[in-house]
Design a protein around this motif. Sequence first.
Motif, PDB file in Angstrom:
ATOM      1  N   SER A 216       0.836  -1.208   0.000  1.00  0.00           N
ATOM      2  CA  SER A 216       0.000   0.000   0.000  1.00  0.00           C
ATOM      3  C   SER A 216       0.865   1.251   0.000  1.00  0.00           C
ATOM      4  CB  SER A 216      -0.872   0.081   1.247  1.00  0.00           C
ATOM      5  OG  SER A 216      -1.465  -1.125   1.508  1.00  0.00           O
ATOM      6  N   LEU A 217       1.892   1.239   0.875  1.00  0.00           N
ATOM      7  CA  LEU A 217       2.741   2.430   0.981  1.00  0.00           C
ATOM      8  C   LEU A 217       3.535   2.651  -0.295  1.00  0.00           C
ATOM      9  CD1 LEU A 217       4.029   2.101   4.663  1.00  0.00           C
ATOM     10  CD2 LEU A 217       2.355   3.723   3.776  1.00  0.00           C
ATOM     11  N   SER A 218       3.968   1.535  -0.933  1.00  0.00           N
ATOM     12  CA  SER A 218       4.769   1.693  -2.154  1.00  0.00           C
ATOM     13  C   SER A 218       3.941   2.362  -3.260  1.00  0.00           C
ATOM     14  CB  SER A 218       5.325   0.343  -2.624  1.00  0.00           C
ATOM     15  OG  SER A 218       4.279  -0.480  -3.115  1.00  0.00           O
ATOM     16  N   LEU A 219       2.624   2.209  -3.205  1.00  0.00           N
ATOM     17  CA  LEU A 219       1.770   2.821  -4.236  1.00  0.00           C
ATOM     18  C   LEU A 219       1.627   4.329  -4.047  1.00  0.00           C
ATOM     19  CD1 LEU A 219      -1.109   0.172  -4.453  1.00  0.00           C
ATOM     20  CD2 LEU A 219       0.725   0.534  -6.098  1.00  0.00           C
ATOM     21  N   VAL A 220       1.786   4.788  -2.812  1.00  0.00           N
ATOM     22  CA  VAL A 220       1.536   6.219  -2.554  1.00  0.00           C
ATOM     23  C   VAL A 220       2.743   6.901  -1.907  1.00  0.00           C
ATOM     24  CG1 VAL A 220      -0.982   5.930  -2.326  1.00  0.00           C
ATOM     25  CG2 VAL A 220       0.461   5.676  -0.303  1.00  0.00           C
ATOM     26  N   ALA A 221       3.909   6.219  -1.930  1.00  0.00           N
ATOM     27  CA  ALA A 221       5.067   6.705  -1.168  1.00  0.00           C
ATOM     28  C   ALA A 221       5.417   8.155  -1.504  1.00  0.00           C
ATOM     29  CB  ALA A 221       6.268   5.800  -1.424  1.00  0.00           C
TER      30      ALA A 221
ATOM     31  N   VAL B  35      12.255   6.921  -0.869  1.00  0.00           N
ATOM     32  CA  VAL B  35      10.994   6.747  -1.599  1.00  0.00           C
ATOM     33  C   VAL B  35      11.202   5.915  -2.870  1.00  0.00           C
ATOM     34  CG1 VAL B  35       9.233   7.993  -2.931  1.00  0.00           C
ATOM     35  CG2 VAL B  35       9.876   8.788  -0.659  1.00  0.00           C
ATOM     36  N   GLU B  36      12.303   6.188  -3.616  1.00  0.00           N
ATOM     37  CA  GLU B  36      12.527   5.456  -4.881  1.00  0.00           C
ATOM     38  C   GLU B  36      12.686   3.957  -4.608  1.00  0.00           C
ATOM     39  OE1 GLU B  36      15.624   7.644  -3.953  1.00  0.00           O
ATOM     40  OE2 GLU B  36      13.767   8.810  -3.769  1.00  0.00           O
ATOM     41  N   LYS B  37      13.363   3.637  -3.490  1.00  0.00           N
ATOM     42  CA  LYS B  37      13.583   2.226  -3.160  1.00  0.00           C
ATOM     43  C   LYS B  37      12.246   1.553  -2.836  1.00  0.00           C
ATOM     44  CE  LYS B  37      16.622  -0.562  -0.344  1.00  0.00           C
ATOM     45  NZ  LYS B  37      17.337  -0.619   0.897  1.00  0.00           N
ATOM     46  N   MET B  38      11.415   2.293  -2.112  1.00  0.00           N
ATOM     47  CA  MET B  38      10.087   1.792  -1.732  1.00  0.00           C
ATOM     48  C   MET B  38       9.267   1.521  -3.000  1.00  0.00           C
ATOM     49  SD  MET B  38       8.580   1.674   1.340  1.00  0.00           S
ATOM     50  CE  MET B  38       7.007   0.936   1.682  1.00  0.00           C
ATOM     51  N   LYS B  39       9.317   2.474  -3.932  1.00  0.00           N
ATOM     52  CA  LYS B  39       8.504   2.325  -5.154  1.00  0.00           C
ATOM     53  C   LYS B  39       9.035   1.170  -6.006  1.00  0.00           C
ATOM     54  CE  LYS B  39       5.770   5.230  -6.710  1.00  0.00           C
ATOM     55  NZ  LYS B  39       4.610   5.241  -5.825  1.00  0.00           N
ATOM     56  N   ALA B  40      10.384   1.054  -6.055  1.00  0.00           N
ATOM     57  CA  ALA B  40      10.987  -0.012  -6.882  1.00  0.00           C
ATOM     58  C   ALA B  40      10.632  -1.398  -6.323  1.00  0.00           C
ATOM     59  CB  ALA B  40      12.500   0.173  -6.936  1.00  0.00           C
ATOM     60  N   ALA B  41      10.379  -1.452  -5.008  1.00  0.00           N
ATOM     61  CA  ALA B  41      10.101  -2.755  -4.387  1.00  0.00           C
ATOM     62  C   ALA B  41       8.631  -3.149  -4.496  1.00  0.00           C
ATOM     63  CB  ALA B  41      10.533  -2.729  -2.923  1.00  0.00           C
ATOM     64  N   MET B  42       7.813  -2.312  -5.139  1.00  0.00           N
ATOM     65  CA  MET B  42       6.371  -2.587  -5.204  1.00  0.00           C
ATOM     66  C   MET B  42       6.054  -4.003  -5.708  1.00  0.00           C
ATOM     67  SD  MET B  42       3.477  -2.677  -7.170  1.00  0.00           S
ATOM     68  CE  MET B  42       3.409  -1.633  -8.609  1.00  0.00           C
TER      69      MET B  42
ATOM     70  N   ALA C 280       8.659  13.183   6.786  1.00  0.00           N
ATOM     71  CA  ALA C 280       8.582  13.002   8.243  1.00  0.00           C
ATOM     72  C   ALA C 280       7.984  11.643   8.587  1.00  0.00           C
ATOM     73  CB  ALA C 280       7.741  14.107   8.860  1.00  0.00           C
ATOM     74  N   PHE C 281       7.096  11.107   7.732  1.00  0.00           N
ATOM     75  CA  PHE C 281       6.479   9.805   8.002  1.00  0.00           C
ATOM     76  C   PHE C 281       7.536   8.704   7.974  1.00  0.00           C
ATOM     77  CE2 PHE C 281       4.680   5.833   6.357  1.00  0.00           C
ATOM     78  CZ  PHE C 281       3.708   5.565   7.312  1.00  0.00           C
ATOM     79  N   PHE C 282       8.358   8.699   6.913  1.00  0.00           N
ATOM     80  CA  PHE C 282       9.368   7.640   6.790  1.00  0.00           C
ATOM     81  C   PHE C 282      10.446   7.784   7.872  1.00  0.00           C
ATOM     82  CE2 PHE C 282       7.454   7.798   2.539  1.00  0.00           C
ATOM     83  CZ  PHE C 282       7.084   6.469   2.416  1.00  0.00           C
ATOM     84  N   GLU C 283      10.760   9.046   8.198  1.00  0.00           N
ATOM     85  CA  GLU C 283      11.767   9.260   9.258  1.00  0.00           C
ATOM     86  C   GLU C 283      11.235   8.748  10.599  1.00  0.00           C
ATOM     87  OE1 GLU C 283      12.451  13.458   8.838  1.00  0.00           O
ATOM     88  OE2 GLU C 283      13.354  13.102   6.855  1.00  0.00           O
ATOM     89  N   ASP C 284       9.976   9.028  10.867  1.00  0.00           N
ATOM     90  CA  ASP C 284       9.361   8.606  12.139  1.00  0.00           C
ATOM     91  C   ASP C 284       9.331   7.079  12.244  1.00  0.00           C
ATOM     92  OD1 ASP C 284       7.356   9.304  14.508  1.00  0.00           O
ATOM     93  OD2 ASP C 284       6.449   7.679  13.352  1.00  0.00           O
ATOM     94  N   ARG C 285       8.905   6.403  11.170  1.00  0.00           N
ATOM     95  CA  ARG C 285       8.782   4.952  11.231  1.00  0.00           C
ATOM     96  C   ARG C 285      10.164   4.287  11.329  1.00  0.00           C
ATOM     97  NH1 ARG C 285       4.322   6.724  12.167  1.00  0.00           N
ATOM     98  NH2 ARG C 285       2.377   5.732  11.504  1.00  0.00           N
ATOM     99  N   ALA C 286      11.164   4.881  10.652  1.00  0.00           N
ATOM    100  CA  ALA C 286      12.518   4.328  10.734  1.00  0.00           C
ATOM    101  C   ALA C 286      13.016   4.416  12.179  1.00  0.00           C
ATOM    102  CB  ALA C 286      13.451   5.089   9.790  1.00  0.00           C
ATOM    103  N   LYS C 287      12.758   5.567  12.811  1.00  0.00           N
ATOM    104  CA  LYS C 287      13.174   5.748  14.202  1.00  0.00           C
ATOM    105  C   LYS C 287      12.437   4.756  15.100  1.00  0.00           C
ATOM    106  CE  LYS C 287      13.989   9.594  17.262  1.00  0.00           C
ATOM    107  NZ  LYS C 287      13.526  10.903  17.629  1.00  0.00           N
ATOM    108  N   MET C 288      11.131   4.619  14.863  1.00  0.00           N
ATOM    109  CA  MET C 288      10.323   3.720  15.699  1.00  0.00           C
ATOM    110  C   MET C 288      10.826   2.280  15.581  1.00  0.00           C
ATOM    111  SD  MET C 288       6.179   3.273  15.557  1.00  0.00           S
ATOM    112  CE  MET C 288       5.884   2.021  14.332  1.00  0.00           C
TER     113      MET C 288
END
Length: 308
Positions: free
Chosen positions: A110-115, A137-144, A121-129
């Motif tokens: 789902s996230l790869s479709l709308v990354a 973002v490009e890596k996320m989209k490429a992994a779709m 700030a969303f990706f930074e927050d989740r990485a920290k969590m």
Amino acid sequence: MPEIILHQYDSSPFAYKARLYMGFKKLAWRAVDIPMVMPKPLLMPITGGYRKTPVMQIGADIYFDTSLIAAELERRHPSPSFYPAGGEAMAQIFTAWADQNLFLPAANFSLSLVAEKLPAAFFEDRAKMMNRPVTPVEKMKAAMPLFKMQMCLQLDRLSNLLSDGRSFLLGDKPGLADIAVEHPLWMAAKNSGKRSAAAFDPYPLVRAWIDRVDAIGQGARTPMSGEEALAVAKAATPEAPRASEEIEGAPKLGSRVSVQTEDRAPEPVVGEVVFVARNEVAIRRSAPEVGDVVIHVPRAGFVFRPAA
Ligand SMILES: N[C@@H](CCC(=O)N[C@@H](CS)C(=O)NCC(=O)O)C(=O)O
């Protein structure tokens, strides 16, 4: 009885799961919209440090995790039951499968479709969590395609199950098993839409079942501000704890414990144990913004340590 308050945000699949609970039980509830990322200044006094979404509040009683939220709603509002034909154990097994095998591929897909539309700030927050580097973002989209394939492996299983013509996972009636398995797919189905990425096209039985689960609805929702929720907690007294069960290895009544999720390490929540049961531990804590509150935590998925 005090109102049911859900601290949540609309795009969260786990919050959607809790909203379906409200629809299933035909409940009226109040929605406090919380931020998707830290900081969550109006939630922290309520939870004492837990940041995940959703959190349920009833007066000065606070419930973490959708598994315990379901158990508490079933206790307070037994009809209609989440467990048609007595399928409580089956619902728990489906929940574990959905959380462990289905959620991540479906959420990643789902996230790869709308990354590209999500704030950095969303990706930074989740990485920290999750204590890992930020995913570009490009890596996320490429992994779709990979995420899609991983999700479809699980859709195959669901499709097999539904192929005998049943309407819901455990038979003719919907139950917690359906809600627990559908919530990761709700976002994937919504985001994939009619795009070429439409992952659900080969799975018409699953697609139709998703629509049936979505039709459960989300109950009668009215908004509430975070400030009002703090005032509700402060004005209320926590419910008197029920009689505890003797459980080997569980935290001891009256002891102080710190509580953290098993998977990650956010701020622990510290308090005094006031209730112990097979599936739950409750701790009392206080903070100036809320007075005394009791935090109800599921035993599974959380770690309890002695605290000073
Ligand atoms: N086991 C938890 C999982 C909840 C969860 O992971 N929720 C996600 C949102 S879908 C979350 O908390 N993300 C971080 C946040 O909202 O701050 C439950 O069943 O409630």
